[in-house]
Each structure stands twice: as structure tokens, then as C-alpha cells.
Design a protein around this motif. Structure first.
Motif, mmCIF file in Angstrom:
data_model
loop_
_atom_site.group_PDB
_atom_site.id
_atom_site.type_symbol
_atom_site.label_atom_id
_atom_site.label_comp_id
_atom_site.label_asym_id
_atom_site.label_seq_id
_atom_site.Cartn_x
_atom_site.Cartn_y
_atom_site.Cartn_z
ATOM 1 N N TYR A 355 0.833 -1.211 0.000
ATOM 2 C CA TYR A 355 0.000 0.000 0.000
ATOM 3 C C TYR A 355 0.865 1.259 0.000
ATOM 4 C CZ TYR A 355 -4.224 -2.743 0.915
ATOM 5 O OH TYR A 355 -5.277 -3.619 0.817
ATOM 6 N N GLN A 356 1.952 1.227 0.767
ATOM 7 C CA GLN A 356 2.844 2.386 0.813
ATOM 8 C C GLN A 356 3.477 2.623 -0.551
ATOM 9 O OE1 GLN A 356 2.874 4.163 3.447
ATOM 10 N NE2 GLN A 356 4.759 5.335 3.634
ATOM 11 N N LEU A 357 3.903 1.552 -1.212
ATOM 12 C CA LEU A 357 4.475 1.676 -2.555
ATOM 13 C C LEU A 357 3.450 2.227 -3.543
ATOM 14 C CD1 LEU A 357 6.464 -1.675 -2.899
ATOM 15 C CD2 LEU A 357 7.456 0.608 -3.040
ATOM 16 N N ASP A 358 2.192 1.876 -3.337
ATOM 17 C CA ASP A 358 1.123 2.279 -4.253
ATOM 18 C C ASP A 358 0.539 3.643 -3.917
ATOM 19 O OD1 ASP A 358 -0.362 1.422 -6.588
ATOM 20 O OD2 ASP A 358 -2.127 1.285 -5.298
ATOM 21 N N GLY A 359 1.145 4.347 -2.946
ATOM 22 C CA GLY A 359 0.654 5.673 -2.588
ATOM 23 C C GLY A 359 -0.631 5.660 -1.788
ATOM 24 N N GLN A 360 -0.822 4.628 -0.966
ATOM 25 C CA GLN A 360 -2.015 4.542 -0.121
ATOM 26 C C GLN A 360 -1.591 4.462 1.344
ATOM 27 O OE1 GLN A 360 -5.198 1.829 -1.445
ATOM 28 N NE2 GLN A 360 -3.967 1.369 -3.259
ATOM 29 N N PRO A 361 -1.057 5.552 1.905
ATOM 30 C CA PRO A 361 -0.528 5.492 3.272
ATOM 31 C C PRO A 361 -1.592 5.212 4.334
ATOM 32 C CG PRO A 361 -0.585 7.756 2.475
ATOM 33 C CD PRO A 361 -0.877 6.885 1.295
ATOM 34 N N GLU A 362 -2.836 5.675 4.104
ATOM 35 C CA GLU A 362 -3.884 5.391 5.088
ATOM 36 C C GLU A 362 -4.137 3.892 5.189
ATOM 37 O OE1 GLU A 362 -4.246 7.443 2.540
ATOM 38 O OE2 GLU A 362 -4.682 9.457 3.318
ATOM 39 N N ALA A 363 -4.196 3.235 4.028
ATOM 40 C CA ALA A 363 -4.388 1.781 4.026
ATOM 41 C C ALA A 363 -3.199 1.074 4.654
ATOM 42 C CB ALA A 363 -4.616 1.287 2.597
ATOM 43 N N ALA A 364 -1.984 1.610 4.434
ATOM 44 C CA ALA A 364 -0.789 1.005 5.031
ATOM 45 C C ALA A 364 -0.874 1.039 6.553
ATOM 46 C CB ALA A 364 0.462 1.729 4.550
ATOM 47 N N LEU A 365 -1.252 2.186 7.111
ATOM 48 C CA LEU A 365 -1.357 2.292 8.571
ATOM 49 C C LEU A 365 -2.456 1.384 9.113
ATOM 50 C CD1 LEU A 365 -0.885 6.120 9.189
ATOM 51 C CD2 LEU A 365 0.653 4.285 9.886
ATOM 52 N N ALA A 366 -3.591 1.325 8.430
ATOM 53 C CA ALA A 366 -4.681 0.457 8.881
ATOM 54 C C ALA A 366 -4.252 -1.002 8.879
ATOM 55 C CB ALA A 366 -5.906 0.657 7.988
ATOM 56 N N THR A 367 -3.455 -1.392 7.885
ATOM 57 C CA THR A 367 -2.987 -2.774 7.793
ATOM 58 C C THR A 367 -1.959 -3.071 8.879
ATOM 59 O OG1 THR A 367 -3.371 -2.663 5.408
ATOM 60 C CG2 THR A 367 -2.069 -4.501 6.221
#
Length: 416
Positions: A355-367
Motif C-alpha cells: 500500500y505504501q508503494l502504491d501511494g495509499q498510506p492510510e491503508a498502510a497504517l490500517a494494515t
């Protein structure tokens, strides 16, 4: 020292760029490779190293640290007043007791070895406990001191050659258990010690499964040591795969599983090299091996199974720095089917990297929150998770900064 020798970045107050150059050179990494790993040009890397550009922001510093496998951020920044461990987690409270047993040199039969069947039952119980416990290092660290002593005694006191080989197989797997405990702790010498002892015990056992497990862990130790050790990781992996392939027609499920786990490790190392074709080729061969196993099978050491192949696909995509593919593979993988709590947490961390690589930091933190819920000790010792959390504490979004700071406190990076 000759005038063209690389300076030691820890003896003189070098600038950030100089430290980066020294650490890059020591890792045997070229400028284009580092540039690719951090998403910049080789010209940019050169300009930073020569001081023509200002020190990057924290986000980029953390990515450089990850690419160079810097254990303590102060090695790169030179700011000793704010040491931050990345790829080495905190020393566990049970580490001294485990280290004392590993470092001991027992020569006398001061303890009577338990029966072999008793040791095998303890080994099965130890792996089951590791997979089910959220604080798995605490569980293993409690068991290891007496377990290592008893397994060593069994190998010394075996009365016949078959008994000795069986005892060596158990001892090799006990050392494997120790490697899981020691991984990412500030005692890398201990990790190498048990990896090598495990390999020797496995070879003495002449047991294909024990040899495969020891090789699987030794290859990981080489790979995690940095790019200059990738060839050594490949040599161990491929030599053991060739040895096991000849045994597969008549081998047990456990032998097939460890051969499949090694095949995936070859793909993992290829992905670290950036070799897309080889990485997915090895993954596909491992997947076909997994589908030859019973649907409910789950290897107690490596987690190799049908259930793990989706998680392995996420890892390959992440290591290839393919953000979109990482997210696609994460959507296809079913983390709930992974029965091991630490392995499930590890998969969540790999998803977060995607998610972080894909530019989705909110999803990264939730995961990463889900990873913490599954196994707090896994995320606490994982350098990739620590890097993402630290990076997000500097995010522009106040809500992301708050969530990242809360998680950083829970995993021990920041004080409450």
C-alpha cells in the motif's frame, strides 16, 4: 591507510552524503541500484553523496536506510543523540538467558537426556505455541534454555548411530527454533552461531527434512545480511533444492514442503535482486509444489502450504517494488486462512509495504494496526513496519500523524 581507502563513517563527523556513500560502498551497491531502490536517479544519489544537494527529508532518509539495511539510523545521519533501531529490534528480556546457553561449552554429562520421543513431543508443542501466541518471542524464549541443554545432552549421550542421528535431527530443529527467537535482535553473532550449528547438526542427522530446514534458515541469514551475500544465499538454496529434488518421488509431505519453501526462497532472493522473471518463475514452481500437499497441511517451521502462497506473492511483488501488483496480490490473498499469528502479522506488514508503494498510506497504517492485533512482537521487531510508521509520523495529514504516532508508541519506537 592508503589515500583512496574508504573512510570509517563512525570515527569522524562526516556529512550525511559521505556517510551514505561509505555505507553504500560497504554494501557492495552501485549508485544506479540504490537510486532504483529509493525511486531517484543515479545522478541524484551522486549529488547527495558529494554534498551538492541538501540532506533529504526524513521520508527519503528512511527509504535510503531501508535500501542500505542500516540497523541504527544514527549510522546514516550521524546524530548519536537520537539513535533509532530499524532492522534490529529491541533486545528481548529473555535474550541473556538464551545467549548464556548458546555460549556455553558443556563437556560433562551433568544432566540426563530425556527420551527422544519426549523431545519430539516438546518440539511439536513449541512450534504450536509459537504459531498461536501473540508474544511468540516470550513463549520461545522461556522454552529455549532448557530445551537446548536437553537436546545437546541427547546428541552427546546417544548409545547408537541411529539414535545419534535422530537426536541430531531434533537438535537441528531446536536451533531453528532459536533462530526465530534471535532474528532481528541486537546479537547477530548468536544468530549466525545457531544457524551454523543447526546446519552441522542437520548434516550429522542425515535427515532430509532437517537438512532442508537448516538450509532454509541459513539462506535467509545470508540474504538478510545484504546484497553482497545474495550469492551465498542462492548457493545454499539451490544446492539443497538439488539434493531434495532427487528424494521427492518417495518423500513425505514434510520433505515436499521444505523443498517448496526453499524454491520460494530462491524467488525471494531473485526479487531482492530485481530479477522479475526469475522471482515469479520460482514462485510459480513453489505454488505447484504447494498444491501437491493436502489442503489442510501447514509446515510447522516455514509455514509452507497452499494457504501461504498468496502471502508469498505479495512479498515477491513488494520486493520488486511493484506497488500496483502488490495491492492486486494482497486483494487476492486471504490472510484469514494463515493459521500462524506471527506469520499472519508478517503478511499484514508485507501488505502495508505494498500500500505504501502504491501511494495509499492510510491503508498502510490500517494494515499495520491489523498486524499489531495479530502479533505485537512481530511488528515490534520488523524493520519495514518501523520505517513506515516513522515515515508517517512526518505526514502532512494531522490524522495520519496521530495514527502513526499512536502506533509508534505501541510498538516502542516513541515514548508515550
Amino acid at each position: 591507510m592508503s589515500s583512496d581507502a574508504a573512510p570509517d563513517p563512525f570515527t569522524d563527523p562526516l556529512a550525511f552524503g559521505q556517510r551514505m556513500q561509505v555505507l553504500r560502498t560497504r554494501r557492495g551497491m552501485s549508485r544506479p541500484v540504490l537510486a532504483g531502490l529509493v525511486g531517484r536517479s543515479s545522478s541524484w544519489v551522486k549529488q547527495v553523496e558529494y554534498g551538492r544537494l541538501q540532506t533529504p527529508k526524513l521520508t527519503m532518509i528512511l527509504r535510503i536506510a531501508e535500501a542500505l539495511r542500516v540497523r541504527d539510523l544514527s549510522e546514516l545521519t550521524g546524530q548519536e543523540s537520537m539513535p533509532t533501531d530499524l532492522f534490529i529490534g529491541p533486545g528481548h528480556r529473555r535474550l541473556p538467558a538464551v545467549a548464556a546457553v548458546i555460549n556455553a561449552f558443556p563437556l560433562t554429562a551433568s544432566r540426563e537426556a530425556p527420551p527422544a520421543e519426549h523431545l519430539r513431543a516438546r518440539l511439536a508443542a513449541a512450534w504450536a505455541a509459537r504459531h498461536s501466541a501473540p508474544n511468540h518471542r516470550d513463549v520461545i524464549g522461556t522454552l529455549l534454555p532448557d530445551f537446548i541443554r536437553d537436546a545437546q545432552a541427547a546428541a552427546r549421550q546417544a548409545a547408537s548411530a541411529p539414535e545419534r542421528r535422530a537426536a541430531q535431527a531434533v537438535l537441528a530443529e531446536v536451533y531453528s527454533l532459536a533462530q526465530f527467537f534471535l532474528a532481528y535482535q541486537p546479537e547477530s553473532a548468536l544468530l549466525w552461531r545457531v544457524a551454523e550449528r543447526g546446519m552441522v547438526a542437520a548434516q550429522e542427522s542425515e535427515d532430509p527434512h532437517a537438512i532442508g530446514v537448516a538450509a532454509w534458515l541459513l539462506a535467509q541469514a545470508h540474504r538478510d545480511a545484504g546484497p553482497e551475500h545474495f550469492d551465498a544465499a542462492d548457493a545454499v538454496t539451490m544446492e539443497t533444492i538439488r539434493y531434495l529434488d532427487a528424494l521427492l518421488p518417495d518423500g513425505s509431505d514434510d520433505v515436499l514442503a521444505i523443498a517448496g519453501a526453499l524454491r520460494f526462497e530462491a524467488g525471494y532472493t531473485a526479487a531482492r535482486r530485481g530479477d522479475t522473471g526469475a522471482a515469479w518463475g520460482h514462485w510459480d514452481r513453489a505454488r505447484r509444489m504447494a498444491w501437491r500437499l493436502p489442503e489442510s497441511y501447514y509446515h510447522p517451521v516455514t509455514s509452507f502450504s497452499r494457504a501461504i502462497m498468496g502471502a508469498h506473492a505479495v512479498t515477491v511483488a513488494v520486493e520488486l517494488h511493484a506497488g500496483g501488483e502488490s495491492v492486486r496480490q494482497a486483494a487476492a490473498a486471504d490472510a484469514v486462512t494463515i493459521p500462524s499469528r506471527p506469520r499472519r502479522a508478517r503478511h499484514r506488514i508485507e501488505e502495508a509495504r505494498g500500500y505504501q508503494l502504491d501511494g495509499q498510506p492510510e491503508a498502510a497504517l490500517a494494515t499495520l494496526d491489523k498486524a499489531f492485533d495479530a502479533a505485537p512482537e512481530t511488528i515490534r521487531y520488523n524493520g519495514y513496519a518501523r520505517r513506515i510508521v516513522l515515515e508517517e509520523t512526518e505526514a502532512r495529514s494531522p490524522e495520519r500523524r496521530r495514527r502513526a504516532a499512536d502506533l509508534a508508541v505501541r510498538i516502542g519506537i516513541l515514548a508515550a
